[in-house]
Motif scaffolding. Structure first.
Motif, PDB file in Angstrom:
ATOM      1  N   LEU A   1      -5.418   5.042   5.167  1.00 18.42           N
ATOM      2  CA  LEU A   1      -4.203   4.235   5.103  1.00 18.42           C
ATOM      3  C   LEU A   1      -3.090   4.972   4.371  1.00 18.42           C
ATOM      4  O   LEU A   1      -1.914   4.937   4.786  1.00 18.42           O
ATOM      5  CB  LEU A   1      -4.491   2.901   4.405  1.00 18.42           C
ATOM      6  N   ALA A   2      -3.458   5.652   3.271  1.00 23.22           N
ATOM      7  CA  ALA A   2      -2.446   6.419   2.537  1.00 23.22           C
ATOM      8  C   ALA A   2      -1.903   7.553   3.394  1.00 23.22           C
ATOM      9  O   ALA A   2      -0.701   7.858   3.346  1.00 23.22           O
ATOM     10  CB  ALA A   2      -3.055   6.965   1.243  1.00 23.22           C
TER      11      ALA A   2
ATOM     12  N   ASP B   1     -11.528   1.417  -3.865  1.00 21.24           N
ATOM     13  CA  ASP B   1     -10.070   1.579  -3.951  1.00 21.24           C
ATOM     14  C   ASP B   1      -9.611   2.967  -3.533  1.00 21.24           C
ATOM     15  O   ASP B   1      -8.552   3.126  -2.915  1.00 21.24           O
ATOM     16  CB  ASP B   1      -9.599   1.278  -5.372  1.00 21.24           C
ATOM     17  N   ARG B   2     -10.381   3.987  -3.886  1.00 23.60           N
ATOM     18  CA  ARG B   2     -10.041   5.359  -3.498  1.00 23.60           C
ATOM     19  C   ARG B   2     -11.016   5.891  -2.445  1.00 23.60           C
ATOM     20  O   ARG B   2     -11.283   7.098  -2.383  1.00 23.60           O
ATOM     21  CB  ARG B   2     -10.047   6.267  -4.729  1.00 23.60           C
ATOM     22  N   GLY B   3     -11.535   4.975  -1.628  1.00 24.80           N
ATOM     23  CA  GLY B   3     -12.493   5.355  -0.613  1.00 24.80           C
ATOM     24  C   GLY B   3     -11.856   5.926   0.639  1.00 24.80           C
ATOM     25  O   GLY B   3     -10.627   6.115   0.722  1.00 24.80           O
ATOM     26  N   TYR B   4     -12.693   6.175   1.626  1.00 34.61           N
ATOM     27  CA  TYR B   4     -12.227   6.818   2.853  1.00 34.61           C
ATOM     28  C   TYR B   4     -11.210   5.964   3.599  1.00 34.61           C
ATOM     29  O   TYR B   4     -10.234   6.482   4.142  1.00 34.61           O
ATOM     30  CB  TYR B   4     -13.421   7.123   3.759  1.00 34.61           C
ATOM     31  N   LEU B   5     -11.426   4.647   3.638  1.00 37.50           N
ATOM     32  CA  LEU B   5     -10.523   3.787   4.405  1.00 37.50           C
ATOM     33  C   LEU B   5      -9.132   3.764   3.783  1.00 37.50           C
ATOM     34  O   LEU B   5      -8.119   3.893   4.493  1.00 37.50           O
ATOM     35  CB  LEU B   5     -11.096   2.371   4.486  1.00 37.50           C
ATOM     36  N   ASN B   6      -9.063   3.631   2.474  1.00 38.38           N
ATOM     37  CA  ASN B   6      -7.752   3.650   1.825  1.00 38.38           C
ATOM     38  C   ASN B   6      -7.109   5.035   1.889  1.00 38.38           C
ATOM     39  O   ASN B   6      -5.872   5.148   1.902  1.00 38.38           O
ATOM     40  CB  ASN B   6      -7.877   3.195   0.363  1.00 38.38           C
ATOM     41  N   SER B   7      -7.912   6.076   1.938  1.00 40.86           N
ATOM     42  CA  SER B   7      -7.359   7.425   2.101  1.00 40.86           C
ATOM     43  C   SER B   7      -6.685   7.559   3.467  1.00 40.86           C
ATOM     44  O   SER B   7      -5.613   8.171   3.587  1.00 40.86           O
ATOM     45  CB  SER B   7      -8.457   8.471   1.937  1.00 40.86           C
TER      46      SER B   7
END
Length: 271
Positions: free
Chosen positions: A122-123, A114-120
């Protein structure tokens, strides 16, 4: 054959046969015996995770193996064309061979959590994070395991295919080109038939290893995406029931052997 000729063969081959029988035969007999005692088969079939594990394992193999071979053959043909920095490409693509299953799973966990590189990323782009590994989203769990296995294990197929291509003289392709064969025709009618022995070895090896997929799925999904080998581990270590674990291992063994026989007969019939 004369007995004087048989004796040396027995002394040379006999110890190896005996060693292999003790190393593989005896554990196999004990494992099968354990599977058929203590109602191991009945409890295995009644387990609510068994049939989802069978479904997930077969689905993973059906989707994973063609993708891996398509990528491996494509990368190998690119290397065969001798592009600039081709050696560097090969070493970069072969890096996953040095990464263990569990390490690969942890790497992709750091990417997809959830707080991984991919979602970072996207954020940073102003987009909402995506729960890639949500327990109630089996599609995303399957895709996560598929991508991780695709990254980790395609290199094995690539190495085998590259080795097979090195044994195919380019004269055959050049002769076909002289007679007007297109690149696709040369690939289909010249390269792939000559590459069939290597593809056969890679196909059997990779399918058997795909049946043993465990650590990547365990690191990414835990029990939310059960696989056959993962269930074997759970029954043996967590639930402390070697009978059910042995029954699951026998299922994996039988399916792997049946798949190998089908591959051998199918490819032999096409040759």
């Amino acid at each position: 054959m004369n007995r004087s000729r048989i004796a040396p063969v027995v002394w040379l081959v006999g110890p190896s046969v005996l060693f292999m029988a003790l190393l593989f035969g005896w554990p196999l007999i004990v494992g099968i015996g354990t599977a058929f005692t203590g109602d191991g088969l009945g409890r295995m079939v009644a387990d609510p995770y068994f049939w989802p594990a069978v479904r997930n394992t077969l689905l993973l193999i059906v989707v994973l193996i063609p993708l891996q071979f398509a990528l491996a053959v494509g990368m190998a043909l690119l290397l065969r064309a001798n592009p600039r920095f081709g050696g560097l490409y090969f070493y970069v693509w072969a890096i996953p061979l040095a990464v263990s299953d569990l390490a690969a799973g942890l790497v992709w966990l750091a990417v997809l959590t959830d707080r991984g590189y991919l979602n970072s990323v996207l954020a940073g782009l102003g987009l909402s994070p995506v729960p890639w590994l949500a327990f109630d989203n089996p599609v995303s769990l399957f895709v996560a395991v598929l991508v991780a296995e695709l990254w980790r294990a395609t290199a094995l197929v690539l190495v085998i295919v590259v080795a097979g291509l090195q044994g195919i003289p380019k004269d055959y392709e050049e002769a076909a080109a002289v007679f007007g064969a297109s690149p696709w025709q040369r690939l289909r009618h010249v390269v792939l038939p000559l590459l069939r022995p290597s593809l056969q070895v890679a196909l059997i090896l990779r399918t058997i290893l795909a049946f043993q997929t465990f650590a990547v799925a365990q690191a990414l999904t835990g029990q939310n995406f059960p696989l056959l080998v993962g269930e074997t581990y759970r029954w043996y270590t967590v639930l402390q029931n070697p009978n059910v674990a042995a029954a699951l291992a026998v299922v994996v063994l039988l399916v792997s052997m049946l798949t190998s026989v089908v591959y051998l007969r199918t490819l032999r019939a096409q040759s």
